[in-house]
Write a protein that holds these residues in place. Structure first.
Motif, short mmCIF file in Angstrom:
data_model
loop_
_atom_site.label_atom_id
_atom_site.label_comp_id
_atom_site.label_asym_id
_atom_site.label_seq_id
_atom_site.Cartn_x
_atom_site.Cartn_y
_atom_site.Cartn_z
N TRP A 111 30.17 -39.92 -15.83
CA TRP A 111 29.24 -38.86 -15.41
C TRP A 111 27.92 -39.50 -15.02
CZ3 TRP A 111 30.53 -33.93 -14.61
CH2 TRP A 111 31.72 -33.46 -15.18
N LEU A 131 31.04 -36.28 -11.73
CA LEU A 131 32.02 -37.21 -12.27
C LEU A 131 32.58 -38.07 -11.15
CD1 LEU A 131 33.68 -38.01 -14.82
CD2 LEU A 131 35.38 -36.33 -14.07
N ARG A 160 28.60 -30.57 -13.40
CA ARG A 160 28.10 -29.72 -14.48
C ARG A 160 26.58 -29.79 -14.59
NH1 ARG A 160 30.45 -33.57 -19.35
NH2 ARG A 160 28.82 -35.16 -19.21
N TYR A 206 30.02 -22.14 -8.09
CA TYR A 206 30.05 -22.60 -9.49
C TYR A 206 29.79 -21.41 -10.41
CZ TYR A 206 29.55 -25.93 -13.29
OH TYR A 206 29.73 -26.65 -14.44
N GLY A 221 33.44 -28.01 -9.28
CA GLY A 221 33.69 -27.11 -10.40
C GLY A 221 33.38 -27.80 -11.70
N PRO A 222 33.50 -27.08 -12.81
CA PRO A 222 33.14 -27.63 -14.12
C PRO A 222 33.88 -28.93 -14.52
CG PRO A 222 33.38 -25.26 -14.26
CD PRO A 222 33.85 -25.66 -12.88
N ALA A 223 35.02 -29.20 -13.93
CA ALA A 223 35.75 -30.42 -14.28
C ALA A 223 35.11 -31.67 -13.64
CB ALA A 223 37.21 -30.32 -13.84
N THR A 224 34.34 -31.49 -12.56
CA THR A 224 33.76 -32.64 -11.85
C THR A 224 32.25 -32.55 -11.62
OG1 THR A 224 34.23 -31.62 -9.71
CG2 THR A 224 35.91 -33.12 -10.62
#
Length: 108
Positions: A66, A61, A106, A31, A101-104
């Motif tokens: 979230w 996510l 955070r 990450y 990753g940042p899309a799923t």
């Protein structure tokens, strides 16, 4: 990618990934810890926060929502998390996320 290890015991702290114009610091599970910078600065960031970020609260996510979680284990390319959100609809102790990753995934 280049591994960054702790000097005293060799523990893996994270990685550096070459990108245009510098190096991107990454956690042990890949990450991003920030944007590209000179190699020395990127390595310092991994030393400073590579393991510390594992103790912070995170969110993942699932089905468009979230949910809060904590990291139980981290390895190259995957993590095991424990949902820590009363809204999470499934009765599970742990989930494995591959290549989060940042899309799923955070920081909270």
């Amino acid at each position: 990618m280049r591994e960054i290890r702790r000097d005293d015991d060799g523990a893996l702290l994270g990685f550096l990934r070459p990108v245009d114009g510098g190096w991107e610091p990454l956690t042990v599970f890949g990450y991003p810890l920030g944007g590209a910078r000179p190699e020395g600065e990127a390595a310092e960031e991994v030393h400073r926060s590579g393991l510390e970020v594992l103790m912070r609260p995170w969110e993942f996510l699932e089905d468009g929502e979230w949910y809060r979680c904590v990291i139980l284990e981290a390895a190259a390319g995957e993590i095991r998390i424990r949902p820590n959100d009363h809204r999470y609809p499934h009765d599970v102790y742990a989930l494995t996320l591959e290549r989060p990753g940042p899309a799923t995934f955070r920081p909270r």
